[in-house]
Write a protein that holds these residues in place. Structure first.
Motif, mmCIF file in Angstrom:
data_model
loop_
_atom_site.group_PDB
_atom_site.id
_atom_site.type_symbol
_atom_site.label_atom_id
_atom_site.label_comp_id
_atom_site.label_asym_id
_atom_site.label_seq_id
_atom_site.Cartn_x
_atom_site.Cartn_y
_atom_site.Cartn_z
ATOM 1 N N ASP A 64 2.319 24.940 -71.981
ATOM 2 C CA ASP A 64 2.759 24.614 -70.626
ATOM 3 C C ASP A 64 4.262 24.369 -70.718
ATOM 4 O OD1 ASP A 64 3.559 22.764 -68.495
ATOM 5 O OD2 ASP A 64 1.429 22.445 -68.066
ATOM 6 N N GLY A 87 8.188 24.743 -66.213
ATOM 7 C CA GLY A 87 8.064 23.636 -65.266
ATOM 8 C C GLY A 87 9.153 23.534 -64.221
ATOM 9 N N PRO A 88 9.660 24.682 -63.702
ATOM 10 C CA PRO A 88 10.688 24.569 -62.657
ATOM 11 C C PRO A 88 10.038 24.124 -61.353
ATOM 12 C CG PRO A 88 10.012 26.836 -62.867
ATOM 13 C CD PRO A 88 9.250 26.079 -63.915
ATOM 14 N N ASN A 89 10.852 23.714 -60.422
ATOM 15 C CA ASN A 89 10.320 23.253 -59.148
ATOM 16 C C ASN A 89 10.693 24.220 -58.040
ATOM 17 O OD1 ASN A 89 9.261 20.788 -60.269
ATOM 18 N ND2 ASN A 89 11.398 20.179 -60.510
ATOM 19 N N HIS A 146 15.408 22.342 -67.675
ATOM 20 C CA HIS A 146 14.438 23.428 -67.539
ATOM 21 C C HIS A 146 14.758 24.555 -68.514
ATOM 22 C CE1 HIS A 146 13.901 21.561 -63.418
ATOM 23 N NE2 HIS A 146 12.695 21.497 -63.965
ATOM 24 N N HIS A 196 3.556 26.456 -64.953
ATOM 25 C CA HIS A 196 3.274 25.194 -64.247
ATOM 26 C C HIS A 196 4.394 24.748 -63.304
ATOM 27 C CE1 HIS A 196 0.469 21.963 -63.555
ATOM 28 N NE2 HIS A 196 1.518 21.174 -63.426
ATOM 29 N N GLY A 255 6.369 23.179 -60.228
ATOM 30 C CA GLY A 255 6.268 21.993 -59.378
ATOM 31 C C GLY A 255 6.319 22.441 -57.932
ATOM 32 N N TYR A 281 1.658 13.687 -59.129
ATOM 33 C CA TYR A 281 1.950 14.524 -60.302
ATOM 34 C C TYR A 281 0.803 14.457 -61.321
ATOM 35 C CZ TYR A 281 5.207 16.176 -64.058
ATOM 36 O OH TYR A 281 5.837 16.853 -65.053
ATOM 37 N N ASP A 313 -1.878 17.393 -62.677
ATOM 38 C CA ASP A 313 -1.941 17.681 -64.113
ATOM 39 C C ASP A 313 -3.382 17.540 -64.631
ATOM 40 O OD1 ASP A 313 0.244 18.714 -65.530
ATOM 41 O OD2 ASP A 313 1.363 16.850 -65.352
ATOM 42 N N TYR A 338 2.365 20.616 -74.042
ATOM 43 C CA TYR A 338 3.271 20.453 -72.909
ATOM 44 C C TYR A 338 4.690 20.345 -73.422
ATOM 45 C CZ TYR A 338 -1.011 19.233 -70.368
ATOM 46 O OH TYR A 338 -2.265 19.254 -69.811
ATOM 47 N N VAL A 381 7.888 19.523 -72.413
ATOM 48 C CA VAL A 381 8.504 18.839 -71.272
ATOM 49 C C VAL A 381 9.422 17.731 -71.805
ATOM 50 C CG1 VAL A 381 8.041 17.582 -69.113
ATOM 51 C CG2 VAL A 381 6.369 19.245 -69.938
ATOM 52 N N GLN A 420 9.289 12.072 -70.002
ATOM 53 C CA GLN A 420 8.019 12.064 -69.268
ATOM 54 C C GLN A 420 6.859 11.628 -70.163
ATOM 55 O OE1 GLN A 420 7.207 15.357 -66.630
ATOM 56 N NE2 GLN A 420 9.367 15.666 -66.171
ATOM 57 N N HIS A 437 4.037 9.493 -68.536
ATOM 58 C CA HIS A 437 3.198 10.306 -67.645
ATOM 59 C C HIS A 437 2.123 11.049 -68.448
ATOM 60 C CE1 HIS A 437 1.994 13.428 -64.797
ATOM 61 N NE2 HIS A 437 2.334 14.326 -65.713
ATOM 62 N N PHE A 438 2.559 11.697 -69.531
ATOM 63 C CA PHE A 438 1.578 12.475 -70.298
ATOM 64 C C PHE A 438 0.574 11.577 -71.005
ATOM 65 C CE2 PHE A 438 4.730 15.829 -69.617
ATOM 66 C CZ PHE A 438 3.883 16.760 -69.038
HETATM 67 N N1 ARG Z 1 8.072 20.240 -62.700
HETATM 68 C C1 ARG Z 1 8.252 19.220 -63.695
HETATM 69 C C2 ARG Z 1 9.710 18.757 -63.736
HETATM 70 O O1 ARG Z 1 10.602 19.440 -63.262
HETATM 71 C C3 ARG Z 1 7.841 19.670 -65.055
HETATM 72 C C4 ARG Z 1 6.412 20.119 -65.206
HETATM 73 C C5 ARG Z 1 5.935 19.999 -66.590
HETATM 74 N N2 ARG Z 1 4.532 20.356 -66.801
HETATM 75 C C6 ARG Z 1 3.508 19.629 -66.485
HETATM 76 N N3 ARG Z 1 2.297 20.083 -66.720
HETATM 77 N N4 ARG Z 1 3.630 18.456 -65.918
HETATM 78 O O2 ARG Z 1 9.977 17.696 -64.251
#
Ligand code: ARG
Length: 586
Positions: free
Chosen positions: A118, A121-123, A132, A158, A160, A322, A326, A344, A346, A350, A353-354
């Protein structure tokens, strides 16, 4: 092909066993002091401790057992009982010949596992930033590395695409264009063509997010819009689909320019329908509870060192978070491919969160037996030591970054007097390849958790530990092989090394499988980046010491050409795993 270190360890372990000592103490590693030997085993010290004997005495007994082994040229003892080993040149020649003939260049394949990486992870609607970029480069490299190692790997971007920013965009557009059909209750019809372009979104999102900070009423509207979108309000869904489509089109371009590709273009939204049944399951298992109007999964455990807040499934307004998406994504991946592992890639910030997501997923047994791993990475800083920004102080967009790197590479190529005779188009393409290599290698040669300083001028240099240096070495070997072919000099059977520089090069080549294994285990492309740099440096010393094209002994020259061609193959393999291409010429 088994790894050299494993084979040496087997030989020394057998000697330990014969002496009634634990086999695992016979583990052999690369020597810390090359002047004493190529390899070393430090097992005599712990063995002596266990047996209540003198380590030197144990080392002497082991050495006596090893004496005369056909693979070993020299076995000696240093200090209190370090055992030093040198491979025989005959063994070196046999091994390197096997590597040269091996499709996998001496790297054994591991047992296949199903892995989801994974990364990216762009938004949606937000510009990608250097964080990113790191996710993309490290994730792509891990995907390639694991695939080459024998795993079946799915790369998932994945996106956002389901959080508050979507509601903010909807609220902003409603404010600016209240007459658009998307804002009326009801089922449309809605235009097929997007009324907003990606450029519009890039302007709109900062507007909306700025307004949310200043205007609590607007923020409240954005929250309600988010919840309504997630609940399925048709006009909002139609508008959201436009956001998604124009963003994905741009992202595919941007990632394509980087050489990063994904198997799945899934976003958070893709699992929306899995959320309600998953929440029912969590409730049925007694894992979800009400808290201040929200629905949460407590994940704190006894012995936690830091506070572990519960994972929020639904906020009081009914919007999902979020962590919810996930978790549902784990359900989805389990249904699709039953992964042995999900990795992941990332930002390490974070981590909490994970940890929450992994704990909740394990408690609920959402995908039994799956290993969840957060392969976190550090921050990219500017030369001022602060998080990397553009000169204007904003976040650097990926496209701008690639352009900057290409320009810097073009300038450096010109300065170095390279690529002079190439046609314009090829020269431009070389600059692009060199610029990308500079950025990628600089990123991947750091241990991923380490922060590093983005210093383009340093990255594009052709000297030192840089991507361009490695490319240049590859180009030199290509040119050497072309010249040899022009002279009708053909590669031939590999002989025993003729010079110390050649022996060192061969030894390093035989260590590729160990570097690959470390990179795999640690999820650290830097292990193979380091190896590749050492390979290039070793080749450069060999090339300076052994004059291949002017060598009068035909068999020797043929052996050196095979060796050089094998170096090139190994370099190409490893650079490809780092996402770096070697130009044909420069
Ligand atoms: N979109 C998230 C960000 O910009 C990252 C996503 C990472 N992947 C995940 N499965 N949460 O911070």
């Amino acid at each position: 092909m088994p790894s050299l270190l494993n084979d040496l360890s087997d030989i020394v372990s057998a000697a330990f066993t014969e002496l009634g000592l634990p086999a695992e103490l016979g583990r052999v590693g690369v020597s810390q002091r090359a002047e004493l030997g190529q390899f070393q085993c430090n097992g005599a010290m712990p063995a002596a401790k266990q047996a209540g004997k003198n380590p030197r005495e144990i080392a002497e007994q082991v050495v006596a057992k090893l004496a005369g082994h056909p693979m070993l040229a020299k076995v000696s003892i240093a200090g209190p009982g370090f055992i030093n080993l040198d491979l025989s040149d005959k063994a070196l020649a046999e091994r390197i010949a096997a590597v040269a003939a091996d499709e996998r260049l001496g790297v054994p394949a591991k047992d296949k596992e199903m892995v989801v990486v994974d990364y990216g992870g762009p938004n949606v609607a937000k510009a990608m930033h250097v964080g990113h970029l790191r996710a993309a480069l490290i994730g792509e490299s891990l995907k390639r590395l694991m695939r080459f190692s024998g795993d079946e790997v799915v790369g998932d971007v994945h996106l956002g695409d389901w959080g508050l920013p979507m509601g903010q965009l909807i609220a902003e557009l409603e404010l600016q264009h209240p007459d658009w059909p998307y804002f009326a209750e009801g089922n449309g019809p809605f235009p097929a063509e997007s009324p907003v372009s990606i450029e519009d979104l890039e302007v709109l999102y900062p507007q909306a997010s700025g307004r949310s900070k200043e205007d609590p009423e607007f923020l409240e509207k954005a929250r309600r819009a988010t919840a309504a979108l997630q609940a399925g309000r048709p006009g909002y869904r139609a508008l959201w689909q436009h956001f998604f489509d124009v963003s994905v089109a741009r992202l595919k371009q941007d990632y394509g320019a980087l050489g990063v590709t994904f198997d799945w273009w899934q976003g958070e939204a893709a699992v929306n329908d899995l959320i309600a049944p998953m929440v029912d399951e969590l409730k049925a298992k007694g894992l979800a509870e009400e808290s201040d109007g929200a629905l949460v999964v407590p994940v704190a455990e006894e012995g936690d060192k830091k506070e572990m807040p519960p994972l929020i499934l639904y906020k009081s307004d009914g919007a999902v978070m979020y962590g919810t998406t996930d978790l549902a994504t784990i359900v989805d991946r389990q249904a699709k491919v039953k992964p042995n592992a999900i990795i992941y890639v990332v930002d390490q910030r974070q981590g909490l969160h994970f940890e929450q997501v992994f704990r909740a997923a394990r408690k609920a047994d959402l995908s039994p037996g799956t290993l969840y791993e957060h392969a976190g990475f550090g921050t990219v800083n500017g030369t001022d030591g602060k998080p990397f920004k553009t000169r204007a102080g904003g976040v650097m967009k990926l496209g701008d970054l690639i352009r900057m790197a290409t320009e810097a590479a073009a300038a450096r190529i010109e300065e170095a007097g390279l690529a002079k005779d190439l046609p314009e188009a090829e020269r431009a393409d070389t600059a692009r390849q060199v610029g990308l290599a500079a950025v990628k290698f600089a990123d991947l040669s750091n241990w991923r958790a380490t922060n590093y300083i983005f210093d383009l001028d340093r990255f594009v240099r052709f000297e030192g530990k840089t991507g361009p240096y490695l490319q240049y070495m590859g180009v030199r070997i290509k040119s050497l092989l072309r010249k040899a072919a022009d002279q009708q000099a053909l590669p031939g059977a590999l002989m025993e090394p003729a010079a110390a520089e050649e022996r060192d090069l061969v030894l390093h080549m035989l260590r590729l499988s160990d570097a690959m294994e470390r990179a795999y285990e640690r999820r650290g492309p830097n292990e193979i980046a380091d190896w590749a740099y050492e390979l290039a440096a070793a080749f450069s010393r060999f090339y300076a010491a052994c004059h291949i094209l002017s060598e009068s002994d035909g068999a020797r020259r043929a052996s050196w050409l095979t060796l050089s061609a094998t170096v090139l193959k190994q370099l190409e393999l490893v650079l490809d795993l780092l996402g770096i291409e070697i130009p044909e010429r420069m």
